[in-house]
Design a protein around this motif. Structure first.
Motif, short mmCIF file in Angstrom:
data_model
loop_
_atom_site.label_atom_id
_atom_site.label_comp_id
_atom_site.label_asym_id
_atom_site.label_seq_id
_atom_site.Cartn_x
_atom_site.Cartn_y
_atom_site.Cartn_z
N GLU A 13 0.82 -1.21 0.00
CA GLU A 13 0.00 0.00 0.00
C GLU A 13 0.85 1.26 0.00
O GLU A 13 1.94 1.30 0.55
CB GLU A 13 -0.94 -0.01 1.20
CG GLU A 13 -2.01 -1.08 1.08
CD GLU A 13 -3.00 -1.08 2.22
OE1 GLU A 13 -3.60 -0.02 2.46
OE2 GLU A 13 -3.15 -2.13 2.85
N MET A 14 0.30 2.29 -0.63
CA MET A 14 0.96 3.59 -0.77
C MET A 14 -0.01 4.65 -0.27
O MET A 14 -1.23 4.50 -0.42
CB MET A 14 1.28 3.81 -2.25
CG MET A 14 1.93 5.09 -2.59
SD MET A 14 2.20 5.16 -4.40
CE MET A 14 3.18 6.63 -4.48
N ILE A 40 8.36 -1.10 -6.04
CA ILE A 40 9.60 -0.40 -6.37
C ILE A 40 9.25 0.90 -7.10
O ILE A 40 8.95 1.88 -6.46
CB ILE A 40 10.59 -1.28 -7.15
CG1 ILE A 40 10.89 -2.56 -6.36
CG2 ILE A 40 11.89 -0.51 -7.41
CD1 ILE A 40 11.78 -3.54 -7.07
N ARG A 41 9.22 0.90 -8.45
CA ARG A 41 8.89 2.11 -9.20
C ARG A 41 7.49 2.05 -9.79
O ARG A 41 6.91 3.08 -10.13
CB ARG A 41 9.90 2.34 -10.33
CG ARG A 41 11.32 2.48 -9.85
CD ARG A 41 12.27 2.75 -10.97
NE ARG A 41 12.21 1.73 -12.01
CZ ARG A 41 12.91 1.76 -13.12
NH1 ARG A 41 13.73 2.76 -13.35
NH2 ARG A 41 12.82 0.81 -14.01
N ASP A 42 6.93 0.87 -9.98
CA ASP A 42 5.63 0.71 -10.61
C ASP A 42 4.51 0.99 -9.61
O ASP A 42 4.71 0.92 -8.41
CB ASP A 42 5.48 -0.69 -11.19
CG ASP A 42 6.51 -0.99 -12.26
OD1 ASP A 42 7.10 -0.03 -12.82
OD2 ASP A 42 6.75 -2.17 -12.54
N MET A 43 3.32 1.27 -10.14
CA MET A 43 2.17 1.57 -9.28
C MET A 43 0.90 0.92 -9.81
O MET A 43 0.75 0.73 -11.02
CB MET A 43 1.96 3.09 -9.18
CG MET A 43 3.08 3.85 -8.51
SD MET A 43 2.89 5.65 -8.65
CE MET A 43 1.38 5.92 -7.75
N ILE A 54 0.80 1.62 -13.76
CA ILE A 54 1.93 2.45 -14.17
C ILE A 54 3.19 1.61 -14.16
O ILE A 54 3.55 1.04 -13.13
CB ILE A 54 2.07 3.68 -13.25
CG1 ILE A 54 0.84 4.57 -13.41
CG2 ILE A 54 3.31 4.49 -13.60
CD1 ILE A 54 -0.04 4.61 -12.24
N ASP A 55 3.85 1.53 -15.31
CA ASP A 55 5.06 0.73 -15.49
C ASP A 55 6.20 1.64 -15.89
O ASP A 55 6.25 2.13 -17.02
CB ASP A 55 4.80 -0.33 -16.58
CG ASP A 55 6.01 -1.21 -16.85
OD1 ASP A 55 6.96 -1.22 -16.04
OD2 ASP A 55 6.01 -1.89 -17.89
N LYS A 56 7.11 1.88 -14.95
CA LYS A 56 8.30 2.70 -15.24
C LYS A 56 9.36 1.77 -15.82
O LYS A 56 9.69 0.77 -15.21
CB LYS A 56 8.80 3.41 -14.00
CG LYS A 56 7.81 4.45 -13.51
CD LYS A 56 8.35 5.27 -12.39
CE LYS A 56 7.32 6.32 -11.98
NZ LYS A 56 7.79 7.14 -10.88
#
Length: 126
Positions: A13-14, A40-43, A54-56
């Motif tokens: 969770e964020m 990590i970086r994805d959401m 979201i894929d960084k």
């Protein structure tokens, strides 16, 4: 979310404030985030209007893919909760026009039932 969970590929969770700040440029004028997860970086984000994945990409993360799935396009989903030996939860989402589901994994600390509640309310309201 711990580093170990992130390495294993499990989202945690964020805070809504952090997610809103990070996504302020792509949210609609009256769109609000209801729940968000980070890996990590994805959401993975559920707003009041859509599911955002979201894929960084790349080393720097400057290249970003934003997959926007309107709730009306979701035909079905399954949630698999954690068990005694399986420490991660899984969400599979079937989208209209795609034969294979989108699979997402969450760490054991994530309240998968909160996410399921939001998703159910949004799909039922389509």
């Amino acid at each position: 979310m711990g580093l170990f969970d992130a390495i294993l590929g499990n989202a945690g969770e964020m805070s809504i404030a952090d997610a809103t700040e990070e996504l302020s440029t792509i949210l609609g004028p009256n769109e609000h985030i209801e729940i968000a997860y980070k890996l990590i970086r994805d959401m993975i984000v559920l707003t009041d209007q859509r599911l955002l994945l979201i894929d960084k990409q790349g080393l720097t993360g400057k290249k970003v893919e934003y997959r926007s799935i309107p709730y009306k396009a979701i035909t079905m989903y399954t949630v698999e909760s954690t068990g005694h030996f399986d420490l991660d939860a899984e969400l599979k989402v079937w989208v209209s026009g795609q034969s294979e589901p989108i699979s997402l994994e969450f760490n054991g600390k994530t309240n998968i039932y909160a996410m399921q509640g939001v998703l159910t309310a949004k799909i039922a309201g389509k």
